[in-house]
Scaffold this active site. Structure first.
Site, PDB file in Angstrom:
ATOM      1  N   ASP A 155     -10.383   3.362  -1.042  1.00  0.00           N
ATOM      2  CA  ASP A 155      -9.305   4.051  -0.420  1.00  0.00           C
ATOM      3  C   ASP A 155      -8.058   3.814  -1.090  1.00  0.00           C
ATOM      4  O   ASP A 155      -7.062   4.655  -1.236  1.00  0.00           O
ATOM      5  CB  ASP A 155      -9.159   3.754   1.243  1.00  0.00           C
ATOM      6  N   GLN A 213       0.846  -1.212  -0.023  1.00  0.00           N
ATOM      7  CA  GLN A 213      -0.132   0.005  -0.196  1.00  0.00           C
ATOM      8  C   GLN A 213       1.083   1.137  -0.188  1.00  0.00           C
ATOM      9  O   GLN A 213       0.403   2.090  -0.608  1.00  0.00           O
ATOM     10  CB  GLN A 213      -1.005   0.112   1.315  1.00  0.00           C
ATOM     11  N   HIS A 251     -11.144   5.224   6.251  1.00  0.00           N
ATOM     12  CA  HIS A 251      -9.905   4.966   5.338  1.00  0.00           C
ATOM     13  C   HIS A 251      -9.776   6.069   4.390  1.00  0.00           C
ATOM     14  O   HIS A 251      -8.884   6.565   4.110  1.00  0.00           O
ATOM     15  CB  HIS A 251      -9.524   3.637   5.216  1.00  0.00           C
TER      16      HIS A 251
END
Length: 348
Positions: free
Chosen positions: A300, A109, A322
């Site tokens: 997100d 991420q 988020h």
């Protein structure tokens, strides 16, 4: 789009909104990308154990290695860091060990956005947890998130070599990032799903659970629900691999002509395989029934890519905390504005 190097710090309160590790991961990724230094304070301040934990340190170190950043305050339990990126994101080979069952996908991420804009190809070999609580399973990342990233022009490949479950982890994933330019980022419209093409999935378990047919039972339970709902053939592959800790899980996805929606569930001690399969199918059905074009867990992850692509829109099932956090962080770096109308998010 021209990104200008700036020595003026962007300051972020790490306790804002969701106030977790996701804020830190997005912030360092955007810092590396924009070459704008960032100071983050009150990191995870509202959590029972505030500050940076091992997997957060790993993610920050990975991004720092790509852009030759200087990081001040990078230590366990630190509640403040300063991330000062170098003037170039470098293509290189990275070997990373998150440690035990630390989440591989949470490191991705942070790493994916800067890695695709490196000067040359980035090859990553990362060890840790592939399918662990409080993070998306690696097959969700591979079969839902990556195809959605590709709509923006991203070129990346992910291979699951070995699975890692809690608590020992030991999973191994290889990722290849092909470089792209900012001018190649495509505008994306993910508001209408289009036509349902197929429903697929993967049900997996440790080798020592094969005799109990755990993967097959998870798959069958999910298929029963999905077939009855869609009146369509459902294909779910089953897989057994040798792992350091026993575990199981299932990821299912619905492929439409314009998008992919996903659902997943992990096995745990005392939880019957059929329940694991039903949970994944029910999660997917909830996204479908809410008329989502992007499921709530994908939304997100798409916000940073949208911030590079004015005119993009996505429609999700729920605007999660988020997602709101990533919107807040990205607006600080990029200067553009996100607009939320119901469950649709626009960027301009």
């Amino acid at each position: 789009m021209i990104l200008v190097i700036s020595m003026e710090y962007i300051e972020l309160d790490g306790s804002m909104l969701e106030g977790g590790g996701g804020l830190v991961r997005t912030a360092v990724a955007m810092s590396a990308l924009t070459k704008k230094p960032v100071k983050i304070f009150n990191i995870r301040a509202k959590r029972p154990n505030p500050g940076l934990k091992s997997q957060h340190l790993t993610a920050i170190k990975c991004v720092a290695a790509l852009c030759n950043a200087k990081v001040i305050g990078l230590k366990l339990n630190s509640t403040q860091i300063e991330f000062i990126p170098g003037d170039e994101i470098l293509g290189k080979k990275l070997r990373v060990d998150v440690g035990t069952a630390g989440s591989i996908t949470l490191v991705l991420q942070a790493l994916t956005l800067p890695a695709i804009f490196a000067s040359s190809e980035v090859n990553l070999e990362i060890k840790g947890g592939t399918d662990v609580p409080f993070s998306c399973p690696v097959d969700y990342y591979k079969n839902v998130l990556i195809p959605l990233f590709q709509k923006f022009g991203v070129r990346m490949e992910l291979e699951v070599v070995r699975r890692g479950f809690y608590p020992r982890g030991g999973g191994l994933v290889r990722v290849k990032y092909k470089p792209m330019k900012f001018s190649e980022v495509r505008k994306v419209n993910l508001v209408d799903r289009g036509t349902l093409l197929r429903i697929e999935g993967i049900s997996f378990a440790s080798r020592d659970l094969e005799r109990a047919k755990v993967a097959e039972r998870q798959a069958l339970a999910a298929k029963k629900i999905l077939i009855s709902k869609f009146n369509k053939d459902v294909r779910i592959w089953t897989e057994y691999k040798t792992t350091s800790s026993p575990g199981s899980g299932i990821v299912v996805w619905a492929k439409y002509s314009n998008t992919i929606l996903g659902g997943d569930s992990l096995g745990e001690k005392g939880k019957v395989s059929e329940k694991v399969g039903r949970e994944a199918a029910e999660k997917l059905l909830r996204e479908v029934e809410r008329d989502a074009c992007v499921d709530s867990h994908a939304a997100d992850n798409l916000i940073p890519f949208m911030s590079l692509s004015p005119g993009s829109s996505i429609k999700t099932s729920e605007i999660s905390l988020h997602t709101r956090t990533n919107i807040w962080v990205c607006e600080k770096f990029m200067g553009g504005k996100f607009k939320i109308e119901g469950s649709t998010i626009h960027y301009s």
